[in-house]
Design a protein around this motif. Sequence first.
Motif, mmCIF file in Angstrom:
data_model
loop_
_atom_site.group_PDB
_atom_site.id
_atom_site.type_symbol
_atom_site.label_atom_id
_atom_site.label_comp_id
_atom_site.label_asym_id
_atom_site.label_seq_id
_atom_site.Cartn_x
_atom_site.Cartn_y
_atom_site.Cartn_z
ATOM 1 N N VAL A 142 0.870 -1.172 0.000
ATOM 2 C CA VAL A 142 0.000 0.000 0.000
ATOM 3 C C VAL A 142 0.908 1.222 0.000
ATOM 4 C CG1 VAL A 142 -1.676 1.366 1.293
ATOM 5 C CG2 VAL A 142 -1.937 -1.110 1.149
ATOM 6 N N THR A 143 0.687 2.113 -0.952
ATOM 7 C CA THR A 143 1.499 3.317 -1.070
ATOM 8 C C THR A 143 0.627 4.552 -0.895
ATOM 9 O OG1 THR A 143 2.986 2.198 -2.619
ATOM 10 C CG2 THR A 143 3.093 4.599 -2.553
ATOM 11 N N VAL A 144 1.090 5.469 -0.056
ATOM 12 C CA VAL A 144 0.365 6.714 0.203
ATOM 13 C C VAL A 144 1.329 7.874 -0.008
ATOM 14 C CG1 VAL A 144 -1.022 8.030 1.849
ATOM 15 C CG2 VAL A 144 -1.003 5.523 1.959
ATOM 16 N N ARG A 145 1.010 8.737 -0.960
ATOM 17 C CA ARG A 145 1.899 9.868 -1.261
ATOM 18 C C ARG A 145 3.335 9.394 -1.509
ATOM 19 N NH1 ARG A 145 0.195 14.715 2.975
ATOM 20 N NH2 ARG A 145 -1.649 15.471 1.835
ATOM 21 N N TYR A 204 -8.465 13.741 -11.947
ATOM 22 C CA TYR A 204 -7.420 13.143 -12.759
ATOM 23 C C TYR A 204 -6.073 13.802 -12.462
ATOM 24 C CZ TYR A 204 -8.196 17.358 -15.595
ATOM 25 O OH TYR A 204 -8.331 18.666 -16.007
ATOM 26 N N ASN A 205 -5.013 13.079 -12.771
ATOM 27 C CA ASN A 205 -3.670 13.598 -12.559
ATOM 28 C C ASN A 205 -3.300 14.530 -13.715
ATOM 29 O OD1 ASN A 205 -0.620 13.651 -12.594
ATOM 30 N ND2 ASN A 205 -0.955 12.379 -10.784
ATOM 31 N N THR A 206 -2.706 15.648 -13.390
ATOM 32 C CA THR A 206 -2.335 16.627 -14.410
ATOM 33 C C THR A 206 -1.442 16.020 -15.485
ATOM 34 O OG1 THR A 206 -2.421 18.376 -12.731
ATOM 35 C CG2 THR A 206 -1.283 18.897 -14.789
ATOM 36 N N ALA A 207 -0.581 15.100 -15.097
ATOM 37 C CA ALA A 207 0.350 14.483 -16.047
ATOM 38 C C ALA A 207 -0.318 13.424 -16.913
ATOM 39 C CB ALA A 207 1.526 13.869 -15.300
ATOM 40 N N GLY A 222 -4.025 17.223 -3.662
ATOM 41 C CA GLY A 222 -2.643 17.468 -4.054
ATOM 42 C C GLY A 222 -2.545 18.422 -5.230
ATOM 43 N N ALA A 223 -1.407 19.071 -5.348
ATOM 44 C CA ALA A 223 -1.207 20.068 -6.393
ATOM 45 C C ALA A 223 -1.220 19.467 -7.786
ATOM 46 C CB ALA A 223 0.114 20.807 -6.159
ATOM 47 N N ASP A 224 -0.963 18.161 -7.904
ATOM 48 C CA ASP A 224 -0.900 17.526 -9.216
ATOM 49 C C ASP A 224 -2.223 16.883 -9.627
ATOM 50 O OD1 ASP A 224 -0.776 15.646 -7.230
ATOM 51 O OD2 ASP A 224 0.693 14.368 -8.237
ATOM 52 N N VAL A 225 -3.293 17.163 -8.893
ATOM 53 C CA VAL A 225 -4.607 16.597 -9.204
ATOM 54 C C VAL A 225 -5.577 17.701 -9.597
ATOM 55 C CG1 VAL A 225 -6.592 15.304 -8.306
ATOM 56 C CG2 VAL A 225 -4.271 14.641 -7.652
#
Length: 240
Positions: free
Chosen positions: A31-34, A194-197, A141-144
Motif C-alpha cells: 500500500v502506497t500513500v503519497r 485526474y492527474n495533471t500528467a 494534491g497540487a498535481d490533481v
Amino acid sequence: MKKMTAYVLAGVLTLGCAATAFGAEKITGTVTVRDAAVTQPLYGDALGTKLVPVREVSDLLGYMVAWDKTTRSVTVSDGSTTVGFAAGKDAYTVGGSTKTLGAVPELIDGVQYVPVEVFSAFFPVAIQTKAGQTTLTDLKGADVEQISGTVVEAAQYNLVLRLADGTLRLFAKNQTDMTLAGSLAKDSPVTVYYNTADAKTALKLVQVSAETEKPAETAPAESQPDNGAETETDSGNRSE
C-alpha cells in the motif's frame, strides 16, 4: 490432566489458525500513500476487503487520529470531515449520521486496522489497486485536477463526459476509483478527478447530487453565519 489437555488444545488452535477474531488474515502486497510505502502488515477479510493500519495511513495523508479509551472508538479527521468507528462494528459515524461499508475495522496485535475503502468513501482520496499493489492518492494534491459534466456514455473501460460548454471529454476508467460514482446513468452529473500528467485517465468519479448543483442562496451581509469550521485537534492519543 484436564487442565493440561485444555492448554494443549488451545496451543494447537492458536498455531493452526492465522485468522483474526473476525476472519481477517495477513496478506501480501503493498500500500502506497503519497509515494511512501505502508510498513506495517496488511490484512484481508473473508470478502477480500483490504485492512490497513489506520494511524500509519492517516499520518501519511496528514490526517489526525484520536483514540477514546472509554468507548474504545477511533476518530479520523482531515480537518473538515471527521469519521468515527469502533473495532468489530460496520458502523461509521460522519456528520451525525451512521453509514455502513460491508466491512468492519479490527484491532490486531494492539494496532487499529480499518477497511482501506474508509479513506475513499469519506475523504478526498482515490484508491487504485493493480496486481496486489494499492495506491492512495490525495485529491487535494497540487498535481490533481477535477472537472464536472454530465455522462454521455459509460462503457466498461471508458467514460464520455459532456462539459458545460457542450464539448465532450473522454476518460479511461479501467483503474478508476468508483466508490462514489453511483450508477453513471446517462445525463447524470459527475465530477472527474485526474492527474495533471495523465489528463485522459480518471483517478476517481464522484456522482454530484442535485442539491450540490443548485446555486446557494446568498444571505444579506449582516445575517451571514459564521462558517468557521471546528477541527479535530486532539491527536496526541494513540490507538495502538
